[in-house]
Scaffold this active site. Sequence first.
Site, PDB file in Angstrom:
ATOM      1  N   ALA A  70     -37.305  81.281  13.129  1.00 45.70           N
ATOM      2  CA  ALA A  70     -36.039  80.721  12.656  1.00 45.70           C
ATOM      3  C   ALA A  70     -36.234  79.659  11.569  1.00 45.70           C
ATOM      4  CB  ALA A  70     -35.256  80.144  13.821  1.00 45.70           C
ATOM      5  N   THR A  71     -37.380  78.994  11.545  1.00 41.96           N
ATOM      6  CA  THR A  71     -37.609  78.029  10.463  1.00 41.96           C
ATOM      7  C   THR A  71     -37.567  78.761   9.125  1.00 41.96           C
ATOM      8  OG1 THR A  71     -38.925  76.574  11.867  1.00 41.96           O
ATOM      9  CG2 THR A  71     -39.308  76.412   9.490  1.00 41.96           C
ATOM     10  N   GLN A 180     -30.395  78.672  19.655  1.00 43.24           N
ATOM     11  CA  GLN A 180     -30.235  78.306  21.071  1.00 43.24           C
ATOM     12  C   GLN A 180     -29.047  79.013  21.728  1.00 43.24           C
ATOM     13  OE1 GLN A 180     -32.553  76.752  22.664  1.00 43.24           O
ATOM     14  NE2 GLN A 180     -33.723  75.740  21.044  1.00 43.24           N
ATOM     15  N   CYS A 324     -39.752  69.893  18.666  1.00 48.95           N
ATOM     16  CA  CYS A 324     -40.188  69.977  17.274  1.00 48.95           C
ATOM     17  C   CYS A 324     -40.540  68.603  16.731  1.00 48.95           C
ATOM     18  CB  CYS A 324     -39.090  70.580  16.416  1.00 48.95           C
ATOM     19  SG  CYS A 324     -38.674  72.230  16.955  1.00 48.95           S
TER      20      CYS A 324
HETATM   21  N1  PMP Z   1     -33.307  76.037  15.031  1.00 52.99           N
HETATM   22  C1  PMP Z   1     -33.177  75.566  16.270  1.00 52.99           C
HETATM   23  C2  PMP Z   1     -31.828  75.144  16.771  1.00 52.99           C
HETATM   24  C3  PMP Z   1     -34.298  75.474  17.103  1.00 52.99           C
HETATM   25  O1  PMP Z   1     -34.166  74.999  18.351  1.00 52.99           O
HETATM   26  C4  PMP Z   1     -35.562  75.879  16.608  1.00 52.99           C
HETATM   27  C5  PMP Z   1     -36.814  75.771  17.456  1.00 52.99           C
HETATM   28  N2  PMP Z   1     -37.017  74.507  18.031  1.00 52.99           N
HETATM   29  C6  PMP Z   1     -35.637  76.382  15.291  1.00 52.99           C
HETATM   30  C7  PMP Z   1     -34.493  76.439  14.537  1.00 52.99           C
HETATM   31  C8  PMP Z   1     -36.946  76.834  14.704  1.00 52.99           C
HETATM   32  O2  PMP Z   1     -37.336  78.054  15.269  1.00 52.99           O
HETATM   33  P1  PMP Z   1     -38.815  78.630  15.108  1.00 52.99           P
HETATM   34  O3  PMP Z   1     -39.671  77.917  16.104  1.00 52.99           O
HETATM   35  O4  PMP Z   1     -38.677  80.108  15.405  1.00 52.99           O
HETATM   36  O5  PMP Z   1     -39.245  78.404  13.701  1.00 52.99           O
END
Ligand code: PMP
Length: 377
Positions: A70-71, A180, A324
């Site tokens: 998602a990042t 989420q 994070c």
């Molecule tokens: N958006 C939200 C709301 C998240 O909770 C997270 C993960 N903590 C991310 C983006 C990033 O996702 P990813 O670890 O797959 O890069």
Amino acid sequence: MSIYLDNAATTKPCREAVKAACDCMEENFGNPSSLHRAGLAAQLAVDNVRKIIAKAIAADPSCIYFTSGATESNNIALIGAAGAYGKRKPKIITTSIEHSSVEKTMEYLEQNGFEVVRISPDRNGMISHEQIINAVDESTCLVSMMMVNNETGYILPVRRSFYGIKKLYPQCVTHCDAVQGFMKMPFKVSELGADIISFSGHKVHAGKGVGGLYVKKGIRLEPRIFGGGQEKGIRSGTENVPMIASLGAAVKALNASVSERYKKAEELKAKLCAKISAIDGIYINSHEDASPYIINISVPGIRSEIMLHFLEERNIFVSSGSACSKGAKSGVLKEFGINDNFADSALRISTSHETTATELSKLISSIQEAMETLVKA
Ligand code: PMP
């Protein structure tokens, strides 16, 4: 046996996801871009997962794109949409409680000439759809709003906001970071009003390093990653086929029970909150109607990291604020109006469908034990 209550950070891959990834690595290791049979088999596997994801959110499979998580999805969506639509419309609306992969991307866009307006929660820690809609004007190219806050579980009014925006400014692009909410609460793309949606694999019991985007037909994203033109040029690079397979298997396994699991999570949360309310010195920071999968609490007087390690010694895993931020003080909690004393002692308990009431009882008794031993010390 450990008690894992950090599912907002990552989830344990389900058996189906592990098997799909292993089978794929052993038996379907071709490059989807290759023109021979081995390549075609890999391409078919990837396209099959596109169909599974599309079915889960009632979308067309051709609108699903795979990324490394998602990042990357958020970066591609925001920079891509701002690049494609923001030449003469430099304003972007978002909230002050977004995940860092949205917030940091917004900072980058600001450095590149965009005006970013961040809507903060009101005195009650809520963001209204009116606040969002009122911030949008003719010069707004993009609005980005998360579905569920990853630190408190707060559910944002995405649908009402996006509908209001589209009514007034149909050309304004709408993006939702649904990480989420995906596979946790039911939603259909047609009802959400989002042009672009981000999701992640490792939050839904698939492997890490895979995620994706829904991009509505007709929405253009200026690419950021250049190369072989995979994923229709939006995300060049050989697809992570085994992890994409794991995502497909996890979504297939979870999709039929989204509402049922949500209900179970609500029941567990209700029990947990009732227990917490009966104990002096523990406070619930999350809203009552927040996602039942994320419960943010504070035990003022005991710093988050101290409590986290106390619980860890008893094989209970929780998070201090957002995983994070690696224990860094959470700016997001402050945005929700949570004071420093509470933010410094905040713990995020995040459950999954595998969490039991017994596990939560053990958590509470361990927190009580910490309150008796640590505060006095
Ligand atoms: N958006 C939200 C709301 C998240 O909770 C997270 C993960 N903590 C991310 C983006 C990033 O996702 P990813 O670890 O797959 O890069």
